[in-house]
Scaffold this motif. Structure first.
Motif, PDB file in Angstrom:
ATOM      1  N   ILE A  21       0.838  -1.207   0.000  1.00 48.76           N
ATOM      2  CA  ILE A  21       0.000   0.000   0.000  1.00 48.76           C
ATOM      3  C   ILE A  21       0.870   1.253   0.000  1.00 48.76           C
ATOM      4  CG2 ILE A  21      -1.694   1.312   1.328  1.00 48.76           C
ATOM      5  CD1 ILE A  21      -2.826  -1.358   2.307  1.00 48.76           C
ATOM      6  N   LYS A  22       1.938   1.239   0.801  1.00 47.10           N
ATOM      7  CA  LYS A  22       2.837   2.396   0.835  1.00 47.10           C
ATOM      8  C   LYS A  22       3.490   2.618  -0.525  1.00 47.10           C
ATOM      9  CE  LYS A  22       4.032   2.299   5.765  1.00 47.10           C
ATOM     10  NZ  LYS A  22       5.135   2.105   6.750  1.00 47.10           N
ATOM     11  N   LEU A  23       3.917   1.527  -1.153  1.00 44.48           N
ATOM     12  CA  LEU A  23       4.530   1.639  -2.472  1.00 44.48           C
ATOM     13  C   LEU A  23       3.528   2.172  -3.490  1.00 44.48           C
ATOM     14  CD1 LEU A  23       6.937   1.113  -4.350  1.00 44.48           C
ATOM     15  CD2 LEU A  23       6.112  -1.243  -4.625  1.00 44.48           C
ATOM     16  N   ASN A  29       1.887   9.401  -5.822  1.00 43.00           N
ATOM     17  CA  ASN A  29       2.397  10.744  -5.538  1.00 43.00           C
ATOM     18  C   ASN A  29       3.474  11.158  -6.533  1.00 43.00           C
ATOM     19  OD1 ASN A  29       0.692  11.079  -3.330  1.00 43.00           O
ATOM     20  ND2 ASN A  29       2.175  10.186  -1.894  1.00 43.00           N
ATOM     21  N   ASN A  30       4.233  10.171  -7.027  1.00 38.86           N
ATOM     22  CA  ASN A  30       5.264  10.457  -8.035  1.00 38.86           C
ATOM     23  C   ASN A  30       4.692  10.467  -9.447  1.00 38.86           C
ATOM     24  OD1 ASN A  30       7.225  10.556  -6.021  1.00 38.86           O
ATOM     25  ND2 ASN A  30       7.651   8.352  -6.180  1.00 38.86           N
ATOM     26  N   LYS A  31       3.364  10.311  -9.537  1.00 35.26           N
ATOM     27  CA  LYS A  31       2.655  10.345 -10.817  1.00 35.26           C
ATOM     28  C   LYS A  31       3.072   9.210 -11.746  1.00 35.26           C
ATOM     29  CE  LYS A  31       1.860  15.323 -10.629  1.00 35.26           C
ATOM     30  NZ  LYS A  31       1.975  16.627 -11.322  1.00 35.26           N
ATOM     31  N   ASP A  32       3.424   8.071 -11.132  1.00 35.96           N
ATOM     32  CA  ASP A  32       3.726   6.888 -11.929  1.00 35.96           C
ATOM     33  C   ASP A  32       2.472   6.067 -12.217  1.00 35.96           C
ATOM     34  OD1 ASP A  32       6.372   7.572 -11.886  1.00 35.96           O
ATOM     35  OD2 ASP A  32       6.843   6.327 -10.132  1.00 35.96           O
ATOM     36  N   LEU A  33       1.358   6.399 -11.546  1.00 37.08           N
ATOM     37  CA  LEU A  33       0.090   5.701 -11.743  1.00 37.08           C
ATOM     38  C   LEU A  33      -0.991   6.700 -12.125  1.00 37.08           C
ATOM     39  CD1 LEU A  33      -0.174   3.114  -8.809  1.00 37.08           C
ATOM     40  CD2 LEU A  33       0.077   2.605 -11.226  1.00 37.08           C
TER      41      LEU A  33
END
Length: 724
Positions: A21-23, A29-33
């Motif tokens: 969940i943290k990952l 937050n890093n906009k990778d998803l």
């Protein structure tokens, strides 16, 4: 019923889930998803395992719930406006009451701070959304969000309120009630036997599940971890998800539900506290089942299910003349499935007596015949017969039966002993028997036969006019039984004590005498002090009991006559219970004494403190209120009742709560005072108003629709005395 395998999530699995969940949150937050992909995966974790700990939960809830911007312009900061709001006082009282018990392990200062914060949060939301109406239980949900999100909870609570909780905050509870009624159709889909049993038992209205639904189980559970696990599920699901969970709770414990008595009090009490008995592992299983249930029966199909359930209920109601008596189902499910319902028809009282006396006369006649037959027997003529021809040549043909018996005995003895002399000695002793010995046996047998008949006729229900016919208790032990109950005749209804004062035929007789509510002999006896200085146990019941055939006697269920069923349905709205059933029962109806033998034999000191009994009522049913007073007076030592204070919390359109009630209380052997509020104050304020004028040594608060059992008051007063 669908069973889904449940596995314990180990500690390592929990750590793994938290890391995932943290990952996931970091990648978002890093906009990778992408937002949609991220939200889909987060919802998957919320349903499957929950967010495990509050660190993950705090971030996930903020990201999952589309909360509005927390600007100061949206929410009022005026404290005077809070206090002037119509819901402020009720909110404050609810918050104070809840924070006294929950959450655990908080200091007084922390609880006080939580209290102030929670009141402000609730008032800000209510002032912002004027269309919303506060309900008791809303504060429980707000408190849970406050414990997890701290100062960031306000916009989240606002969003959840408008998406999930607004249906509970309308001017009336009609939509909430309609939504709650989906519970029984869902239970019927997964366990029709349990649903029908609950409907017959009078809990088909599912009021027991109301706090589950409108508080998301936070009002009935004390384990914060379980509450938060359920909240993870509810915030990502349809607002009816608590109903699906409730259906699976009942289904999971269906065997226990079926083992309870098929009557409302027993079932409602068990179901109300059912969630508190569920452990973590079982909750996970129930959640998985609920997710499967909402997938197979989504919310848009519930109307059709509810329509089908109503038709099924009509069929159940059409057979309401048959009283469903609860079995004690075996816990072994295989045996439980083999149980079949039996229809035991009511036997005629007259026929039962005829059959019983017929058997008695037959047994008595047989005994007399044997006695007369013994008079004609000359035991001195008995001989040892060795052939069939000798038997046929006997002059005393009347003794044929006894000769056969002796021959059989001889043959039996010869088979066990090879020595002939031993059997010969035996039969020589038979010859020495005298007629007097046989007479003694016959006379003794006759005595015991008639003694047995006397006691059987004295205690058997076969000789009384009862609703339940005589049958073997062993045959009913493990099987559900449908007992056919005839509708109550009009004449029987008119004969029992009624509550309408103006309909009594004998105007010279007092109300207390007409209803047999007070036994003066027992009252005088209860005031006598024994040599040991203790008052003998005061029974508080009438020496003359009502006929057992009267409705409700002995705590039996009341069967509504067919011509009163429509009236019962119409009048149900008056008090939200069956007032017609209450009207059919006598005011002094008997109820079973559930005390143990030790409690019944306990003696109390004579100097117990007195009490002032305070009863608050609002638009109460006439018969239920008068039965409350009748029960208090009839089941209590009068010398300990200093007074009864009745507080009318602004009843409207109930004329019988004025003149009729005032006339009734004048006849009671205790002082009764009636206070009438000019404005509706509520239960607690009305009780305080009654307490202000009370002059007894102690205060006892009772509801307006109760019945007392013998010994209820003495134990309460005795505990008070021990502390003084």
């Amino acid at each position: 019923m669908v069973t889904i395998n449940s596995e314990n999530i180990s500690l390592n699995d929990n750590h793994k889930t938290v890391d995932e969940i943290k990952l996931l949150i970091d990648r978002y937050n890093n906009k990778d998803l992408k937002p949609n992909e991220f939200k889909t995966k987060l919802i998957h974790y919320a349903k499957k395992t929950g967010f495990i700990n509050n660190t993950c939960r705090k971030q996930a809830w903020h990201l999952l719930i589309n909360s509005p911007d927390d600007s100061s312009e949206e929410y009022s900061e005026d404290k005077d406006q809070y206090k002037s709001d119509q819901y402020y006082e009720q909110t404050r009282l609810d918050v104070i009451r809840t924070l006294k018990r929950f959450p655990p392990n908080y200091s007084d200062s922390e609880r006080s701070q939580l209290q102030d914060e929670l009141i402000v949060i609730i008032m800000k939301i209510l002032i912002k959304h004027k269309e919303l109406h506060y309900y008791q239980g809303y504060h429980d949900i707000c408190l849970t969000f406050l414990l997890v999100l701290d100062e960031l909870c306000l916009p989240v609570i606002d969003s959840i309120t408008m998406s999930h909780l607004k249906y509970f905050m309308e001017p009336t509870m009609e939509k909430t009630r309609d939504s709650l009624l989906y519970l029984m159709p869902l239970i019927d889909c997964i366990n029709s036997e349990c649903a029908e049993y609950m409907e017959r038992g009078g809990v088909g209205h599912v009021i027991f599940a109301l706090p589950w639904f409108i508080t998301w189980y936070s009002h009935v559970l004390d384990n914060l971890d379980i509450i938060l696990r359920l909240y993870d599920l509810f915030i990502v699901s349809h607002f009816l998800m608590p109903i699906y969970v409730a259906a699976e709770i009942v289904n999971y414990y269906s065997d226990e539900v079926l083992s309870k008595d098929c009557e409302m009090a027993s079932l409602h009490q068990y179901l109300s506290y059912l969630p508190t008995e569920i452990d973590d592992k079982t909750w996970e299983e129930i959640i998985k089942r609920a997710l499967y249930l909402i997938k197979t029966h989504p919310p848009n199909t519930l109307e059709n299910l509810n329509f089908e359930w109503k038709i099924k209920c009509e069929n159940i109601e059409n057979s309401s003349d048959q009283l469903y008596v609860s079995p004690r189902f075996r816990k072994d499910k295989n045996k439980n499935n083999n149980n079949q319902q039996e229809l035991v028809k009511q036997q005629s009282n007259k026929l039962s007596r005829i059959v019983f006396w017929g058997v008695t006369i037959t047994v008595g006649g047989l005994a007399i015949y044997l006695w007369n037959h013994s008079q004609a027997i000359d035991l001195n003529k008995f001989e040892i017969l060795k052939s069939k021809n000798d038997l046929l040549r006997q002059e005393n043909n009347q003794s044929f039966f006894f000769y056969i018996v002796f021959l059989l005995l001889r043959k039996l003895m010869n088979s066990y002993s090879s020595s002939t002399p031993s059997s010969e000695i035996l039969f020589k002793r038979f010859r020495l028997w005298k007629r007097q010995y046989l007479h003694v046996v016959i006379y003794t047998s006759l005595f015991w036969i008639f003694l047995d008949v006397f006691f059987i006729m004295l205690f058997s229900d076969c000789t009384k006019q009862v609703l339940i016919p005589c049958s073997s208790s062993a045959s009913l032990k493990d099987k559900p039984v449908l007992i056919d109950v005839d509708p109550i005749e009009d004449s029987r209804v008119r004969r029992h004590p009624k509550f309408q004062v103006d309909k009594f035929q004998d105007k010279t007789q007092t109300i207390s005498q007409r209803n047999n509510v007070f036994n003066k002999k027992k009252y005088e006896k209860s005031k006598k002090v024994s040599s040991g200085g203790f008052i003998s146990k005061w029974f508080g019941s009438d020496s003359e009991s009502n006929p057992s055939s009267w409705p409700g006697e002995g705590g039996r269920a009341v069967v509504i006559p067919s011509h009163l069923k429509e009236e019962a349905k119409k009048r149900f709205k008056e008090n939200q219970f069956n007032i017609v059933a209450s009207d059919l029962m006598a005011l002094n109806r008997s109820i079973n004494d559930q005390r143990s033998s030790k409690c019944k034999s306990h003696e109390f000191p004579p100097d117990l403190p007195t009490t002032s009994i305070i009863i608050v009522f609002h638009n109460e049913g006439n018969s239920t209120l008068l039965r409350t007073l009748t029960s208090i007076v009839g089941k209590s030592p009068i010398e300990y009742i200093h007074e009864i204070i009745m507080v009318d919390d602004c009843s409207v359109d109930r004329e019988y709560l004025k003149g009729t009630l005032e006339e009734f209380v004048k006849e009671l052997p205790v002082q009764v005072r009636i206070l009438r509020n000019t404005n509706r104050l509520g239960l607690m304020k009305s009780r305080l108003k009654g307490a202000e004028i009370a002059t007894g040594d102690t205060l006892t608060f009772l509801d307006a629709h109760i019945e007392c059992s013998p010994g209820w008051l003495e134990y309460l007063l005795y505990e008070v005395k021990k502390d003084r």
